[in-house]
Design a protein around this motif. Structure first.
Motif, short mmCIF file in Angstrom:
data_model
loop_
_atom_site.label_atom_id
_atom_site.label_comp_id
_atom_site.label_asym_id
_atom_site.label_seq_id
_atom_site.Cartn_x
_atom_site.Cartn_y
_atom_site.Cartn_z
N ILE A 80 0.99 -1.02 -0.12
CA ILE A 80 -0.04 0.18 -0.18
C ILE A 80 0.82 1.41 0.01
CG2 ILE A 80 -1.52 1.34 1.35
CD1 ILE A 80 -3.00 -1.45 2.21
N ASN A 118 -4.85 7.47 4.08
CA ASN A 118 -5.93 6.46 4.43
C ASN A 118 -6.04 5.43 3.51
OD1 ASN A 118 -8.26 5.52 6.06
ND2 ASN A 118 -9.05 7.76 5.95
N PHE A 119 -6.39 4.46 3.73
CA PHE A 119 -6.63 3.25 2.86
C PHE A 119 -7.73 2.16 3.40
CE2 PHE A 119 -5.05 -0.35 5.38
CZ PHE A 119 -4.01 0.38 6.46
N MET A 121 -8.93 -2.03 2.39
CA MET A 121 -8.42 -3.33 1.90
C MET A 121 -9.43 -4.57 1.78
SD MET A 121 -4.68 -4.65 2.45
CE MET A 121 -4.12 -6.30 1.81
N ASP A 123 -9.64 -8.31 1.69
CA ASP A 123 -8.77 -9.44 1.55
C ASP A 123 -9.35 -10.74 1.85
OD1 ASP A 123 -7.32 -7.62 4.27
OD2 ASP A 123 -8.92 -8.71 4.14
N LYS A 124 -10.71 -10.55 2.34
CA LYS A 124 -11.46 -11.64 2.99
C LYS A 124 -11.55 -12.89 2.01
CE LYS A 124 -12.00 -11.47 7.37
NZ LYS A 124 -11.06 -10.63 7.48
N ILE A 199 -17.76 0.78 -3.32
CA ILE A 199 -18.32 0.59 -1.87
C ILE A 199 -16.94 0.34 -0.98
CG2 ILE A 199 -19.55 -1.03 -0.28
CD1 ILE A 199 -21.79 -1.37 -2.57
#
Lengths: 261, 379, 470
Positions: A80, A118-119, A121, A123-124, A199
């Protein structure tokens, strides 16, 4: 001073060589089964491509999911951070980066210096990532390169679940069996990825300019759907896959402290 | 059926009607459709009650992902989604959203509505057990709601106006009960799907028009020739059956099953208990809406609900139960692992437990399960 | 005694082991923990905890003792009472005190998750049984409830004589206890709480809500006493209260030690000590107090020397709690250079705002629990988190958002938006399971945590604080 950035992803491994903040060469190879073999190969390749006799690097920074497995890296830094730096170098006006890679997707907010503010992610699961597209391309018997082109012919994207790759796969199979045109299915797949990504980033907010990086950025069908989903124009850098490795190389160049490999 | 056709016309016109009423100065009061908001309080102040009960669609659930995590009941997430998306008349027109805080899923939905400033909201709590102090707590809550309604609408909920509203609402409930009990015969041309449509319609149509519709429908049914209809008799139950979530009832009827009775905590009108007319109307409302109401699953204990389902299964000569749960409604998930065995031990009946997250293309796997179940119990 | 090494490592004295040998032999037999398991546990303790601190080692020992106690409770003729986590402060202790040594009142799943899970890494089969019986996977259900049902079904812990149902906060807990009541015939006592406060009401407490909860607490206490055949006595609370206030005072001292830079201990280790109040029988509670009393001077030493697991100047954040089933998450956070001097559950500033007009034990208890915030509302969680940021001068918030917990579900979204906007510090929401490590991927968490650490360090080096904002 020659520095090198390495981005070891699930699908591909990338290397970038910089000298005094100028890109000398870059290389992209499949990661395959062995991170060690892939990194050795990509280093050889990127040095060969430079056309220069480089015996060693002042500093090597690794990133990507395999970053902690590179024994010769001086530092390992999250992708990132690296994507933000790399995108800022190529496109200084960029304030948001959307990165859709092989197995995860990210949305990054950055400032004018390429620092992450800010970020978010995902990854689930694989839905909404490059893997999702790969699975679907296989089911539809289309090459990855053609997915974007074919989707542009669609007038009516199919409605496909974007919650689970496995379920979406069986949906696509049964819709195909019912005669749903391929371009509509592909457009539907792209639309699903785009809405998931929009989203994910909505809480943080998309600010222009928005850049799209990672392997999936080469798919202009997804780009088009993303633009529609976020309501903004999106820039794709010339080589979207190397942005992470470029950022890592930039960090190698300016001695930024990362996490020790 | 003529009445059902005229119902369609009422439904088509209702959004425009509500706009007109709003323009005249009436307040449109949206409420969470779990049977804990006494419509009488709203009506007695001259305001219009509208149950927000839309569901079954994927897009609102997807959009809600920007405001709430995924791990919350699907219907609760949908409410946020519909409000944010816009375009649904009831969600767009309301002046207030009334939420009785029942379980944590509903509380979290109310949190999001409040925090993201989606519109004015009024909450009051529903205790999870039936004791005298719980009844008093609920009564206290609806008193606060009455004050809110009076201040918002400028109307007054006097003993007289409350009793008038109670008479009207009791009449509607009585008619629903009558039709519901007529379904015991299994021979009505009025299907389970039709009845559910009526229950949904009653949550947002004008009350007097609804009463007239039901009276007309009863006359129509009573004048019809009874034609036996075959097929396994199903009790459909679960936490929420939303307006727009028709896939289960469609699949059951397509597979040849008949839903002769349904019992859900939310999304459908609860019609089994009338409000008493002697004495203090607010206390009578609390007594009917809280004390006598069959508990949903999140009550501790929720035995009343299980016993009621077993009673319905007997009274309606059920051949099988379909338990339709929405994802992440934890109380119902746990009950769904307890209830089937209790039902089997008590009645010998089987339960099909199915779930939905309002996802796209769920129909295929659901069809397989429902068809198999119907075949199993047919023999 | 094949378990001598691990117990010694966990602060047990030789004579204590000898005294309890028959119990240890029997309990470990029931748990299926042999010499191999002891060796593995030793390795996990050495790697996972700050064993330079005797206080931590003793706390680990108390967890193991608590495990032995609950496994053997029925065979030892005790009346067993189970309550849930998060607990209602004091109620379990009062019930323990009421029965002196005859009643064991604990949160068994918590003990199992730490002792059998974090230490011995043998909890997964129990969770799987819980899933098979009552709480199917993939529905975001709480692993603690899975452990409770699974452990009873497998005969590892006895079905209790009484369940104190956690209806004051969580729906699933009440459902789980009803399930146990229906299937195993266990009597249960319900204690209700209605979470209907308006968003901006906190920290003022609605008097109706408080009295309802107080009445429920009083009723639960009386009903429990009746079922257990005890005569409730105000004096019971008095005896227990003394020990309890020593515990609380000790915790407060460890919390203030955490204001040092660097914090002298990892928050995950401190949490282990703090949670002991859920784990111990009345008899073993004195050991819990001893563990804290041992820890306090050790922490003071480190504060004086200016040492801790992280270097001075490390970015400081708050969280809700640290996932405890495995050390992995805590280690990742620390490796990323992030210090956690305070968590929501450790922050005790609410004690300063208690209204003295509430005088009965039940009213005081209701007031305490509601003021703490967790059982009050999401807005109360936000309120205390913002206060902790100011009080500890924090650089960010790393919110461990539980995917299995409905009451907490909106906390992450709300905190991220409100705190980033109002306080101008970064907030990372980490979706985790606090008690079950079968489903999260350490790798993906690593990227988020490292990125956050990098982000915080960069801001700190540029002198950005929460006062200056962005």
């Amino acid at each position: 001073m020659f520095v090198c950035g390495l981005d070891i992803g699930a699908a591909t491994t990338k290397a970038v060589i910089l000298n005094d903040n100028k890109i000398i060469s870059y290389s992209v190879l499949p990661t395959g089964q062995s991170v060690k073999l892939a990194t050795d190969k990509v280093i050889d390749e990127v040095i060969k491509k430079s056309g220069l006799n480089i015996s060693g690097f002042e500093c090597v920074v690794s990133t990507g999911y395999g970053r902690h497995s590179v024994s010769f890296a001086d530092r390992a830094v999250s992708e990132i951070i690296c994507h933000a730096r790399g995108a800022n170098f190529l496109l200084p006006s960029v304030r948001t980066v959307i990165d859709i890679g092989g197995q995860d997707s990210k949305m990054i907010s950055l400032d004018g210096e390429g620092n992450v503010t800010n970020f978010a992610m995902n990854d689930k699961c694989a839905a909404g990532t490059g893997r999702f597209i790969e699975v679907m391309a296989h089911v539809l018997e289309v090459s990855l390169e053609d997915m974007g082109k074919l989707s542009l012919n669609s007038q009516k994207p199919s409605l496909i679940s974007s919650t689970c790759t496995v379920f979406a796969e069986s949906e696509v199979v049964s819709l195909r069996a019912k005669g749903e045109p391929r371009e509509n299915l592909i457009a539907g797949i792209h639309k699903g990825i785009a809405s998931r990504t929009a989203i994910m980033g909505r809480g943080i907010g998309f600010s222009k300019d928005v850049a799209f990086t990672g392997g999936v950025a080469k798919n202009f069908g997804v780009k088009r759907e993303l633009e529609s989903a976020i309501g903004m124009q999106i820039i794709v850098p010339e080589e979207p896959q190397i942005v992470g490795a470029l950022g890592a190389a930039l960090l190698a160049g300016d001695g930024d402290p990362g996490v020790a490999a | 059926m003529d009445t059902l056709e005229s119902l369609d016309i009422h439904l088509k016109n209702r959004a425009r009607e509500l706009e007109g009423l709003k323009a005249e100065g009436h307040k449109i009061i949206g409420y969470y459709p779990g049977g804990y908001v006494p419509e009488e309080i709203i009506l007695s102040c001259g305001a219009i009650p509208v149950g927000l009960h839309r569901g079954g669609e994927h897009e609102p659930v997807l959009i809600a992902g920007a405001y709430l995590p995924r791990w919350i009941d699907t219907f609760c997430r949908s409410q946020i989604g519909f409000k944010v998306l816009g375009g649904e008349p009831t969600y767009d027109l309301i002046d207030l959203f009334v939420v009785p805080v029942t379980d944590n899923n509903v509380r979290i939905m109310a949190d999001a509505w409040e925090f993201y400033r989606l519109g004015e909201i009024f909450k009051f709590g529903v205790p999870h057990r039936k004791t005298e102090r719980a009844l008093n707590y609920y009564l206290h809550g609806i008193h606060a709601f009455k004050e809110k309604m009076e201040s918002l609408s400028g109307g007054k909920a006097t003993e007289e106006s409350l009793n008038e509203a109670i008479v009207l609402c009791n009449r509607e409930r009585e008619l629903f009960r009558k039709i519901s009990l007529m379904r015991k015969s299994g021979s009505l041309s009025l299907t389970g799907k039709d009845f559910i449509r009526l229950l949904h319609a009653s949550l947002w149509l004008d009350k007097r028009a609804m009463v007239e519709t039901l009276e007309s429908l009863i006359r129509e049914i009573e004048s019809q020739e009874i034609q036996p209809r075959f097929g396994p008799r199903i009790l459909l139950t679960g936490s929420t059956l939303a307006y727009g979530d028709g896939k289960i009832i469609n699949l059951v009827e397509e597979a040849g099953g008949k839903v002769v009775i349904e019992h859900f905590a939310e999304g459908l009108r609860y019609y089994w208990d009338d409000v008493a007319l002697d004495g203090n109307p607010m206390e009578a409302l609390a007594e009917a809406y809280f004390q006598r109401r069959i508990t949903p699953a999140w009550f501790r204990p929720s035995r009343e609900m299980r016993d009621f389902l077993i009673k319905l299964a007997g009274e309606f000569s059920i051949d099988g139960v379909i338990w339709y749960g929405l994802m992440y409604r934890d109380s119902y998930t746990v009950q769904s692992t307890l209830f089937p065995k209790i039902l089997k031990d008590a009645t010998g009946l089987s339960t099909l437990v199915i779930e939905s997250d309002y996802d796209v293309q769920e129909v295929g796997p659901l069809r397989t399960r429902i068809e198999t179940f119907i075949e199993m119990i047919r023999g | 005694m094949y378990y001598a090494d691990i117990l010694k490592l966990c602060g047990w004295e030789e004579d204590q082991m000898v005294r309890e040998k028959p119990r240890l032999d029997e309990a470990f037999r029931i748990l299926g923990l042999g010499p191999d398991e002891m060796k593995i546990a030793e390795g996990r303790v050495r790697e996972g905890y700050d064993i330079d601190l005797m206080g931590v080692r003793k706390a680990l020992g108390v967890w193991i003792g608590g495990l032995i106690d609950v496994v053997l409770s029925k065979t030892e003729g005790k009346k067993t009472v189970y309550y849930s986590f998060p607990p209602l402060g004091g109620l379990g202790g009062r019930i323990s005190a009421m029965g002196k040594g005859e009643i064991l009142c604990v949160c068994p799943e918590f003990i199992l998750d730490i002792a059998l899970g974090a230490i011995f890494d043998r909890i997964d089969p129990i969770m799987e049984t819980g899933e098979e019986k009552a709480l199917p996977p993939g529905r975001a259900l709480c692993a603690l409830n899975k452990i409770r049902i699974g452990a009873i079904a497998k005969g590892i812990i006895p079905a209790p004589d009484l369940l104190l149902a956690s209806s004051y906060y969580c729906d699933q807990g009440g459902q789980t206890d009803e399930w146990l009541h229906e299937v195993y015939g266990v009597p249960w006592v319900v204690l209700d709480n209605v979470m209907d406060s308006a968003w901006d009401e906190f920290p003022t407490l609605n008097p109706e809500r408080l009295s309802y909860m107080a009445a429920e607490i009083e009723n639960a206490w009386t009903e429990a006493a009746g079922i257990l055949g005890q005569k409730p006595d105000e004096k019971d609370w008095g005896e227990y209260a003394e020990l309890y206030s020593r515990f609380v005072a000790g915790i407060a001292k460890t919390n203030s030690a955490m204001k040092a830079d660097p914090p002298p201990i990892s928050q995950s280790n401190l949490q282990l000590v703090r949670f002991l109040r859920n784990a111990t029988s009345y008899d073993r509670f004195a050991d819990a107090v001893e563990a804290i009393d041992t820890l306090i001077p050790e922490l003071a030493q480190r504060v004086k020397k200016g040492t801790g697991p992280l270097p001075k100047g490390s970015p400081r954040v708050t969280s809700f709690l640290i996932p405890q089933r495995d050390h992995e998450v805590a280690h990742l956070i620390e490796k990323a250079g992030i210090a956690i001097p305070v968590t929501f559950l450790s922050y005790d500033a609410y004690t300063g705002m208690l209204d003295p007009t509430y005088t009965t034990i039940a009213e005081k208890s209701a007031q305490t629990e509601l003021s703490r915030g967790l059982y009050h509302s999401t807005s109360a969680i936000l309120y205390w988190t913002k206060k902790a940021v100011e009080d500890f001068d924090l650089d960010g918030v790393l919110w461990s958002q539980p995917i299995h917990c409905r009451p907490m579900a909106s906390s992450g979204f709300v905190l991220k938006k409100a705190i980033e906007e109002e306080l101008g510090i970064p907030v990372l929401i980490l979706e985790v399971d606090w008690y079950d490590n079968r489903i999260f991927s350490g790798e993906s968490m690593r990227t988020k945590i490292e990125t956050f650490g990098h982000l915080l360090a960069a801001r700190k080096s540029k002198g950005k604080t929460n006062k200056e904002g962005n």
